[in-house]
Every structure is written in C-alpha cells, then in structure tokens.
Write a protein that holds these residues in place. Structure first.
Motif, PDB file in Angstrom:
ATOM      1  N   ILE A   1     -17.346  29.962 -33.468  1.00 19.79           N
ATOM      2  CA  ILE A   1     -18.792  29.828 -33.261  1.00 19.79           C
ATOM      3  C   ILE A   1     -19.148  28.938 -32.074  1.00 19.79           C
ATOM      4  O   ILE A   1     -20.315  28.873 -31.684  1.00 19.79           O
ATOM      5  CB  ILE A   1     -19.499  29.299 -34.530  1.00 19.79           C
ATOM      6  CG1 ILE A   1     -18.936  27.943 -34.956  1.00 19.79           C
ATOM      7  CG2 ILE A   1     -19.406  30.313 -35.658  1.00 19.79           C
ATOM      8  CD1 ILE A   1     -19.648  27.325 -36.153  1.00 19.79           C
ATOM      9  N   THR A   2     -18.151  28.259 -31.499  1.00 21.52           N
ATOM     10  CA  THR A   2     -18.402  27.445 -30.297  1.00 21.52           C
ATOM     11  C   THR A   2     -17.265  27.628 -29.307  1.00 21.52           C
ATOM     12  O   THR A   2     -16.186  28.107 -29.655  1.00 21.52           O
ATOM     13  CB  THR A   2     -18.511  25.934 -30.619  1.00 21.52           C
ATOM     14  OG1 THR A   2     -17.212  25.399 -30.913  1.00 21.52           O
ATOM     15  CG2 THR A   2     -19.449  25.663 -31.783  1.00 21.52           C
ATOM     16  N   GLU A   3     -17.528  27.228 -28.082  1.00 18.12           N
ATOM     17  CA  GLU A   3     -16.456  27.073 -27.092  1.00 18.12           C
ATOM     18  C   GLU A   3     -15.916  25.667 -27.282  1.00 18.12           C
ATOM     19  O   GLU A   3     -16.526  24.692 -26.846  1.00 18.12           O
ATOM     20  CB  GLU A   3     -16.999  27.266 -25.676  1.00 18.12           C
ATOM     21  CG  GLU A   3     -17.554  28.649 -25.382  1.00 18.12           C
ATOM     22  CD  GLU A   3     -16.481  29.717 -25.315  1.00 18.12           C
ATOM     23  OE1 GLU A   3     -15.286  29.360 -25.297  1.00 18.12           O
ATOM     24  OE2 GLU A   3     -16.839  30.900 -25.271  1.00 18.12           O
ATOM     25  N   LYS A   4     -14.783  25.551 -27.959  1.00 14.86           N
ATOM     26  CA  LYS A   4     -14.318  24.227 -28.379  1.00 14.86           C
ATOM     27  C   LYS A   4     -13.945  23.314 -27.217  1.00 14.86           C
ATOM     28  O   LYS A   4     -13.932  22.096 -27.357  1.00 14.86           O
ATOM     29  CB  LYS A   4     -13.148  24.351 -29.362  1.00 14.86           C
ATOM     30  CG  LYS A   4     -13.552  24.923 -30.715  1.00 14.86           C
ATOM     31  CD  LYS A   4     -12.460  24.805 -31.755  1.00 14.86           C
ATOM     32  CE  LYS A   4     -12.333  23.399 -32.305  1.00 14.86           C
ATOM     33  NZ  LYS A   4     -11.409  23.307 -33.446  1.00 14.86           N
ATOM     34  N   SER A   5     -13.658  23.890 -26.056  1.00 11.45           N
ATOM     35  CA  SER A   5     -13.298  23.070 -24.895  1.00 11.45           C
ATOM     36  C   SER A   5     -14.510  22.659 -24.061  1.00 11.45           C
ATOM     37  O   SER A   5     -14.374  21.918 -23.098  1.00 11.45           O
ATOM     38  CB  SER A   5     -12.297  23.826 -24.010  1.00 11.45           C
ATOM     39  OG  SER A   5     -12.871  25.025 -23.522  1.00 11.45           O
ATOM     40  N   LYS A   6     -15.709  23.153 -24.436  1.00  9.25           N
ATOM     41  CA  LYS A   6     -16.927  22.824 -23.705  1.00  9.25           C
ATOM     42  C   LYS A   6     -17.912  22.164 -24.657  1.00  9.25           C
ATOM     43  O   LYS A   6     -18.296  22.759 -25.667  1.00  9.25           O
ATOM     44  CB  LYS A   6     -17.551  24.082 -23.097  1.00  9.25           C
ATOM     45  CG  LYS A   6     -16.665  24.808 -22.096  1.00  9.25           C
ATOM     46  CD  LYS A   6     -17.349  26.068 -21.574  1.00  9.25           C
ATOM     47  CE  LYS A   6     -16.452  26.830 -20.610  1.00  9.25           C
ATOM     48  NZ  LYS A   6     -17.112  28.081 -20.119  1.00  9.25           N
TER      49      LYS A   6
ATOM     50  N   PRO B 207     -19.745  18.219 -33.023  1.00 11.72           N
ATOM     51  CA  PRO B 207     -19.449  16.847 -33.468  1.00 11.72           C
ATOM     52  C   PRO B 207     -18.030  16.357 -33.209  1.00 11.72           C
ATOM     53  O   PRO B 207     -17.794  15.153 -33.245  1.00 11.72           O
ATOM     54  CB  PRO B 207     -19.713  16.918 -34.969  1.00 11.72           C
ATOM     55  CG  PRO B 207     -19.323  18.304 -35.333  1.00 11.72           C
ATOM     56  CD  PRO B 207     -19.720  19.161 -34.151  1.00 11.72           C
ATOM     57  N   HIS B 208     -17.078  17.259 -32.955  1.00 11.67           N
ATOM     58  CA  HIS B 208     -15.696  16.794 -32.874  1.00 11.67           C
ATOM     59  C   HIS B 208     -15.470  15.813 -31.724  1.00 11.67           C
ATOM     60  O   HIS B 208     -14.724  14.835 -31.859  1.00 11.67           O
ATOM     61  CB  HIS B 208     -14.728  17.980 -32.756  1.00 11.67           C
ATOM     62  CG  HIS B 208     -14.457  18.653 -34.059  1.00 11.67           C
ATOM     63  ND1 HIS B 208     -13.983  17.977 -35.161  1.00 11.67           N
ATOM     64  CD2 HIS B 208     -14.593  19.945 -34.463  1.00 11.67           C
ATOM     65  CE1 HIS B 208     -13.845  18.815 -36.168  1.00 11.67           C
ATOM     66  NE2 HIS B 208     -14.227  20.008 -35.771  1.00 11.67           N
ATOM     67  N   GLN B 209     -16.109  16.063 -30.596  1.00 15.18           N
ATOM     68  CA  GLN B 209     -15.893  15.166 -29.459  1.00 15.18           C
ATOM     69  C   GLN B 209     -16.519  13.792 -29.693  1.00 15.18           C
ATOM     70  O   GLN B 209     -15.904  12.767 -29.397  1.00 15.18           O
ATOM     71  CB  GLN B 209     -16.412  15.820 -28.183  1.00 15.18           C
ATOM     72  CG  GLN B 209     -15.606  17.050 -27.786  1.00 15.18           C
ATOM     73  CD  GLN B 209     -16.033  17.648 -26.454  1.00 15.18           C
ATOM     74  OE1 GLN B 209     -16.898  17.140 -25.770  1.00 15.18           O
ATOM     75  NE2 GLN B 209     -15.397  18.752 -26.078  1.00 15.18           N
ATOM     76  N   SER B 210     -17.719  13.761 -30.253  1.00 13.07           N
ATOM     77  CA  SER B 210     -18.340  12.462 -30.541  1.00 13.07           C
ATOM     78  C   SER B 210     -17.614  11.751 -31.680  1.00 13.07           C
ATOM     79  O   SER B 210     -17.476  10.515 -31.670  1.00 13.07           O
ATOM     80  CB  SER B 210     -19.827  12.637 -30.875  1.00 13.07           C
ATOM     81  OG  SER B 210     -20.024  13.594 -31.894  1.00 13.07           O
ATOM     82  N   ALA B 211     -17.118  12.518 -32.656  1.00 15.01           N
ATOM     83  CA  ALA B 211     -16.356  11.902 -33.748  1.00 15.01           C
ATOM     84  C   ALA B 211     -15.068  11.277 -33.228  1.00 15.01           C
ATOM     85  O   ALA B 211     -14.642  10.214 -33.688  1.00 15.01           O
ATOM     86  CB  ALA B 211     -16.043  12.948 -34.816  1.00 15.01           C
ATOM     87  N   THR B 212     -14.441  11.936 -32.260  1.00 16.91           N
ATOM     88  CA  THR B 212     -13.243  11.374 -31.640  1.00 16.91           C
ATOM     89  C   THR B 212     -13.585  10.123 -30.840  1.00 16.91           C
ATOM     90  O   THR B 212     -12.875   9.110 -30.894  1.00 16.91           O
ATOM     91  CB  THR B 212     -12.590  12.421 -30.716  1.00 16.91           C
ATOM     92  OG1 THR B 212     -12.219  13.567 -31.491  1.00 16.91           O
ATOM     93  CG2 THR B 212     -11.341  11.851 -30.052  1.00 16.91           C
TER      94      THR B 212
ATOM     95  N   ALA C 144     -10.098  18.990 -29.333  1.00 16.37           N
ATOM     96  CA  ALA C 144     -10.334  17.841 -30.211  1.00 16.37           C
ATOM     97  C   ALA C 144     -10.766  18.314 -31.590  1.00 16.37           C
ATOM     98  O   ALA C 144     -11.714  19.074 -31.734  1.00 16.37           O
ATOM     99  CB  ALA C 144     -11.411  16.942 -29.606  1.00 16.37           C
ATOM    100  N   ASP C 145     -10.060  17.888 -32.639  1.00 10.92           N
ATOM    101  CA  ASP C 145     -10.397  18.275 -34.005  1.00 10.92           C
ATOM    102  C   ASP C 145      -9.952  17.162 -34.938  1.00 10.92           C
ATOM    103  O   ASP C 145      -8.762  16.995 -35.209  1.00 10.92           O
ATOM    104  CB  ASP C 145      -9.710  19.591 -34.365  1.00 10.92           C
ATOM    105  CG  ASP C 145     -10.201  20.172 -35.688  1.00 10.92           C
ATOM    106  OD1 ASP C 145     -10.766  19.397 -36.487  1.00 10.92           O
ATOM    107  OD2 ASP C 145     -10.027  21.365 -35.916  1.00 10.92           O
TER     108      ASP C 145
END
Length: 259
Positions: A14-19, A56-61, A210-211
């Motif tokens: 559902i997202t571009e996980k690298s962007k 949220p994964h990038q901010s959570a990291t 990032a996960d």
C-alpha cells in the motif's frame, strides 16, 4: 457471533516503502474494489488491518518508539508516529468508502495498551457492533502506551492475533508483494506448520526497508500462534489483480498457507 475473515494489507503493497509518506493509491483502490466485490458476493464479515509502510516506520525508527520512553524526545516521537500512522489510515479508509464499503477507522492508540510491547488490553465490543451493523473496521499498526516501558509499537499482526478469537476469525489473509514465503532461491514455500518451522525459519527474509515490527519472521511467528488455535493464515501476492478477491472467496491461488 458470525465467523470473520481478517485481511492485512502489508505496508509494502500500500506504500512505496523506500519513499517517505508515499501511498500507492491505484493499488489501494483496486484492493478495496476486490474486497468489496467478494464481500457482496458471499455476504462476508471482514475486518481489514494495514501496515504503516513508509508512513510511520521511518519516524518510529528515528525516535526508537518501539523501545519505549528512552529520552526527552520520546514523547514527541509517540505523537509523530501516531500521526503518521493515522494519516495513512485515512487514505485507506477513504479508498474503501469510494469502493462502496462502510469503512470506519479504528485507532489502536486510543483503545489498546501493551506491557513490554505485548498487547494486553483492547476493548473489542465496538468492533463487534461495527461488524453486526455492516461496517468495515480498519485498525492499523500504531504507537501505543505501555504500562512498563512507556510506549511501544504494535504491528497489524499483533492486532489481528489479539482480535482473532473474540471476533471469531476463521482465516487471516496477509496481502504483500510476493506469492508467499520464499526460500533463499526464490522458491515458494507452500505450507508452514509447527513441524517444519525450524527448517523454514532460517529462510525467512527481513524487510527491504525500515520496519520496526519485525518483517516476515514476525508475521509467520504470529500466525503460527493462531494456527495452534485452529485459525489458518494465507500469505498472498496483492500485486496480482484478482488475488485478494479469489482468496476471500476460497479460490485456490499461489500462496503460502500457515496452519
């Protein structure tokens, strides 16, 4: 209560996980239409959870929210991660509304509590009433308060695992970008059970971005816990048009079954 099918839309589909903060709107809309068509065709009771992907994964990291309240920036991190997660949720809910579903957001941070990152409390009666009233509940991976470490991140797999028994789930469908669990040579592993998990475990790949929720290994481990309760899970490829609809209707497709 009637049996329920649970669907998890993975962050990678559902997202571009690298962007950062980049939703795949066309894919989301297609998956929403497929689910709506299947739901109408068989009068199914469904709950849809979704991952956070590049929201949220990038901010959570950045804030290490999964580790708890660890410094003076942690409280700000909780708020930012929650906002990022809920922003994607509104996109998902809107897509399902446009597809014809009575979709309604379920905010985990407002109703769930963890203890040392383990989900321990969730008041489930509102979701039961939503299903009874032909609403489509859509919870999501989120930052929540934790009684021991201050805060934590709960994955969609944790949420669905916790809700499975009270919502009488008979099956969980995890929608990603591959046909299922692949081995080191990209061969599909058609079935995972407690008997073969020791052999399969070293082959499970992590996320390519990032996960903080653990990637494929976490997914399989959570689903194996449910398998012991008689709840079957399927990991399917949402990139293939029609796959989600077929899985909901019980039509055989390429996948990995966890039972």
């Amino acid at each position: 209560m009637e049996e329920t099918i649970m669907v998890k839309l993975g962050g990678s589909i559902i997202t571009e996980k690298s962007k950062a903060r980049t939703a795949r709107h066309a894919t989301i809309a297609r998956l929403a239409r497929e689910l709506h068509e299947a739901k109408i065709q068989k009068n199914l009771k469904i709950i849809v959870g979704h991952g956070g992907g590049s929201y949220p994964h990038q901010s959570a990291t950045q804030y290490q929210t999964h580790r708890g309240i660890i410094n003076e920036k942690s409280h700000k991190g909780i708020a930012i991660v929650q906002n990022d997660a809920s922003t994607l949720n509104r996109i998902i809910v809107e897509s399902f509304l446009k597809a014809g579903e009575n979709a309604i957001s379920v905010q985990p941070s407002a109703c769930a509590i963890t203890e040392n990152s383990k989900l321990t409390n969730w008041y489930t009666e509102p979701i039961k009433l939503m299903l009874k009233n032909n609403l489509l509940p859509i919870p999501y991976g989120d930052a929540v308060l934790d009684t021991k470490q201050g805060c934590s991140i709960i994955s969609t797999e944790q949420i669905l695992s916790y809700l499975a028994k009270p919502l009488c789930a008979k099956k969980i469908i995890l929608v990603g970008k591959v046909d299922g669990v692949l081995d080191s040579e990209n061969n599909l592993i058609p079935k995972i059970t407690k008997e073969n998990f020791t052999r399969v475990k070293p082959l499970l790949r992590g996320s390519d971005s990032a996960d903080v929720t653990g990637g494929m290994l976490h997914k399989v481990e959570q689903m194996l816990v449910l398998a012991r309760e008689g709840i079957t899970s399927e990991i399917i490829n949402g990139e293939t048009p029609g796959n989600l609809k077929k899985a909901l209707l019980g039509t055989k497709i390429k996948n990995t079954v966890i039972e």
